[in-house]
Scaffold this motif. Structure first.
Motif, short mmCIF file in Angstrom:
data_model
loop_
_atom_site.label_atom_id
_atom_site.label_comp_id
_atom_site.label_asym_id
_atom_site.label_seq_id
_atom_site.Cartn_x
_atom_site.Cartn_y
_atom_site.Cartn_z
N LYS A 286 35.19 44.33 34.46
CA LYS A 286 34.53 45.11 35.52
C LYS A 286 35.53 45.46 36.62
CE LYS A 286 29.94 42.97 35.26
NZ LYS A 286 30.18 41.65 34.60
N ARG A 287 36.67 44.81 36.59
CA ARG A 287 37.58 44.81 37.72
C ARG A 287 38.83 45.64 37.43
NH1 ARG A 287 41.33 39.57 38.98
NH2 ARG A 287 42.29 40.45 40.81
N ASP A 288 39.14 46.59 38.28
CA ASP A 288 40.44 47.28 38.29
C ASP A 288 40.97 47.57 36.87
OD1 ASP A 288 42.89 48.27 38.99
OD2 ASP A 288 43.58 46.49 40.06
N HIS B 265 44.70 48.03 35.84
CA HIS B 265 45.58 46.88 35.67
C HIS B 265 45.11 45.91 34.59
CE1 HIS B 265 47.21 47.94 39.76
NE2 HIS B 265 48.28 47.81 39.01
N TYR B 266 43.79 45.83 34.41
CA TYR B 266 43.28 44.76 33.55
C TYR B 266 42.53 45.25 32.32
CZ TYR B 266 44.36 42.35 37.90
OH TYR B 266 45.01 41.88 39.01
N GLY B 267 42.40 46.58 32.16
CA GLY B 267 41.72 47.12 30.99
C GLY B 267 40.23 46.80 31.01
N ILE C 279 47.86 28.78 31.79
CA ILE C 279 47.13 29.10 33.01
C ILE C 279 47.39 30.52 33.49
CG2 ILE C 279 48.94 28.05 34.48
CD1 ILE C 279 46.54 27.21 36.39
N ASN C 280 46.29 31.20 33.81
CA ASN C 280 46.33 32.41 34.63
C ASN C 280 45.52 32.06 35.88
OD1 ASN C 280 46.24 34.83 35.93
ND2 ASN C 280 45.42 36.01 34.19
N ALA C 281 46.20 31.80 36.96
CA ALA C 281 45.51 31.35 38.17
C ALA C 281 45.11 32.51 39.07
CB ALA C 281 46.39 30.36 38.92
N GLY C 282 45.30 33.76 38.60
CA GLY C 282 44.97 34.90 39.46
C GLY C 282 45.79 34.83 40.74
N ALA C 283 45.20 35.21 41.86
CA ALA C 283 45.95 35.27 43.12
C ALA C 283 46.46 33.91 43.58
CB ALA C 283 45.07 35.91 44.20
N TRP C 284 45.85 32.80 43.13
CA TRP C 284 46.37 31.47 43.51
C TRP C 284 47.82 31.30 43.09
CZ3 TRP C 284 41.58 28.79 40.98
CH2 TRP C 284 40.50 28.83 41.87
N THR C 285 48.19 32.00 42.02
CA THR C 285 49.58 31.95 41.52
C THR C 285 50.59 32.16 42.64
OG1 THR C 285 48.78 33.04 39.51
CG2 THR C 285 51.17 33.07 39.89
N HIS C 286 50.21 33.01 43.58
CA HIS C 286 51.19 33.47 44.56
C HIS C 286 51.25 32.61 45.82
CE1 HIS C 286 51.11 36.73 41.76
NE2 HIS C 286 49.87 37.08 42.08
N TYR C 287 50.26 31.71 46.00
CA TYR C 287 50.28 30.94 47.25
C TYR C 287 49.71 29.54 47.18
CZ TYR C 287 45.32 32.10 47.61
OH TYR C 287 43.99 32.21 47.35
N VAL D 146 50.49 32.80 32.36
CA VAL D 146 50.27 34.16 31.85
C VAL D 146 49.57 35.02 32.89
CG1 VAL D 146 50.14 33.43 29.43
CG2 VAL D 146 48.02 33.64 30.73
N HIS D 147 49.81 36.33 32.77
CA HIS D 147 49.11 37.34 33.58
C HIS D 147 48.85 38.56 32.72
CE1 HIS D 147 49.85 35.05 37.19
NE2 HIS D 147 51.08 34.86 36.74
N MET D 148 47.70 39.16 32.90
CA MET D 148 47.37 40.40 32.18
C MET D 148 48.31 41.53 32.61
SD MET D 148 44.35 40.33 30.36
CE MET D 148 42.97 41.40 30.79
N SER D 149 48.48 41.68 33.91
CA SER D 149 49.25 42.81 34.43
C SER D 149 50.72 42.41 34.61
CB SER D 149 48.67 43.27 35.77
OG SER D 149 48.79 42.23 36.74
N ASN D 150 51.57 43.42 34.73
CA ASN D 150 52.98 43.15 35.03
C ASN D 150 53.11 42.93 36.54
OD1 ASN D 150 55.67 43.08 35.49
ND2 ASN D 150 56.15 45.03 34.51
N PHE E 161 53.82 40.82 47.09
CA PHE E 161 53.28 39.45 47.15
C PHE E 161 53.00 38.90 45.76
CE2 PHE E 161 48.73 39.43 46.13
CZ PHE E 161 48.34 40.76 46.29
N ARG E 162 52.89 39.80 44.76
CA ARG E 162 52.61 39.32 43.39
C ARG E 162 53.89 38.96 42.63
NH1 ARG E 162 47.11 40.75 42.76
NH2 ARG E 162 46.64 42.64 43.92
N HIS E 163 55.05 39.26 43.22
CA HIS E 163 56.30 39.03 42.48
C HIS E 163 56.65 37.55 42.39
CE1 HIS E 163 57.81 43.39 43.51
NE2 HIS E 163 56.60 43.35 42.96
C1 DQA Z 1 46.68 38.44 37.58
C2 DQA Z 1 47.70 38.99 38.59
C3 DQA Z 1 47.44 38.44 39.98
O1 DQA Z 1 48.39 38.98 40.89
C4 DQA Z 1 46.06 38.83 40.45
O2 DQA Z 1 45.78 38.27 41.71
C5 DQA Z 1 44.99 38.49 39.46
C6 DQA Z 1 45.25 38.71 38.04
C7 DQA Z 1 46.85 39.05 36.19
O3 DQA Z 1 46.30 38.50 35.25
O4 DQA Z 1 47.50 40.10 36.06
O5 DQA Z 1 43.89 38.09 39.83
O6 DQA Z 1 46.87 37.03 37.47
#
Ligand code: DQA
Length: 148
Positions: free
Chosen positions: A17-19, A22-24, A74-82, A100-104, A111-113
Motif C-alpha cells: 500500500k506504501r510508496d 520504491h517498494y512495488g 532483518i529489515n528494520a525500516g527507518a530504525w536502520t538509520h537511527y 536487507v532493504h527493498m529499495s536501494n 539519511f537513508r545512506h
Molecule cells: C526500507 C528503507 C528504509 O530507509 C525505509 O525507512 C523503510 C524501508 C526498505 O526496505 O527499502 O521503511 O528499509
C-alpha cells in the motif's frame, strides 16, 4: 532444519500500500510466504516477525537467544538509520545477521545512506525488491554452511 528468524520493523506491514515507486506492490505476507517456500528448498525453517514497536522488536531479538534461532535476517525500516537500541540488541546475538532493504537506500535521501547496524551485520543487500529478501535468505543459508 536450521532456524532463520526474519525480522521486519516499523511501517513494513504497509508494503503493498506504501510508496509503490520504491517498494512495488508486493505485500509483507507475500514476502513471508516466498521466504518460507525458499526455506523449504534450502532446508531452513523460516520464522517471520513484524512489529511497529521498537521495544517489542528488542524483546523478540532477546528471545532469539534461547529459541534455537541460528541466523537472523532483518529489515528494520527507518530504525536502520537511527536506532542504537535495536543495534545494541542485535550486537548481543551470537548468530550471523543479514540486513536487507527493498529499495536501494544509497540512491535515496542522505539519511537513508547510513545504517547503524553496519558493524553488527555480516552484510547488507538492498535495491532488489522482494529479491533482496530471497538473496538475503540464500546468504544466511551460506553463512550457516560456512560461517567464514
Ligand atoms: C526500507 C528503507 C528504509 O530507509 C525505509 O525507512 C523503510 C524501508 C526498505 O526496505 O527499502 O521503511 O528499509
Amino acid at each position: 532444519m536450521k532456524k532463520v528468524l526474519v525480522l521486519n520493523g516499523i511501517n513494513l506491514n504497509m508494503f503493498g500500500k506504501r510508496d509503490p515507486a520504491h517498494y512495488g506492490a508486493v505485500t509483507l505476507a507475500q514476502i513471508d510466504d516466498s521466504l518460507r517456500d525458499l526455506g523449504l528448498e534450502l532446508d531452513l525453517a523460516v520464522e517471520c516477525f513484524q512489529t511497529n514497536h521498537e521495544g517489542e522488536m528488542a524483546q523478540r531479538i532477546h528471545e532469539a537467544h534461547g529459541d534455537g534461532t541460528e541466523a537472523v535476517m532483518i529489515n528494520a525500516g527507518a530504525w536502520t538509520h537511527y536506532s542504537y537500541g535495536i543495534a545494541d540488541a542485535l550486537a548481543i546475538l551470537e548468530v550471523p545477521i543479514v540486513e536487507v532493504h527493498m529499495s536501494n537506500v544509497h540512491a535515496r535521501e542522505t539519511f537513508r545512506h547510513h545504517s547503524v547496524f553496519s558493524s553488527v551485520v555480516k552484510g547488507q543487500i538492498c535495491g532488489f525488491g522482494i529479491n533482496s529478501y530471497l538473496l538475503g535468505l540464500r546468504a544466511a543459508a551460506d553463512l550457516l554452511q560456512d560461517p567464514d
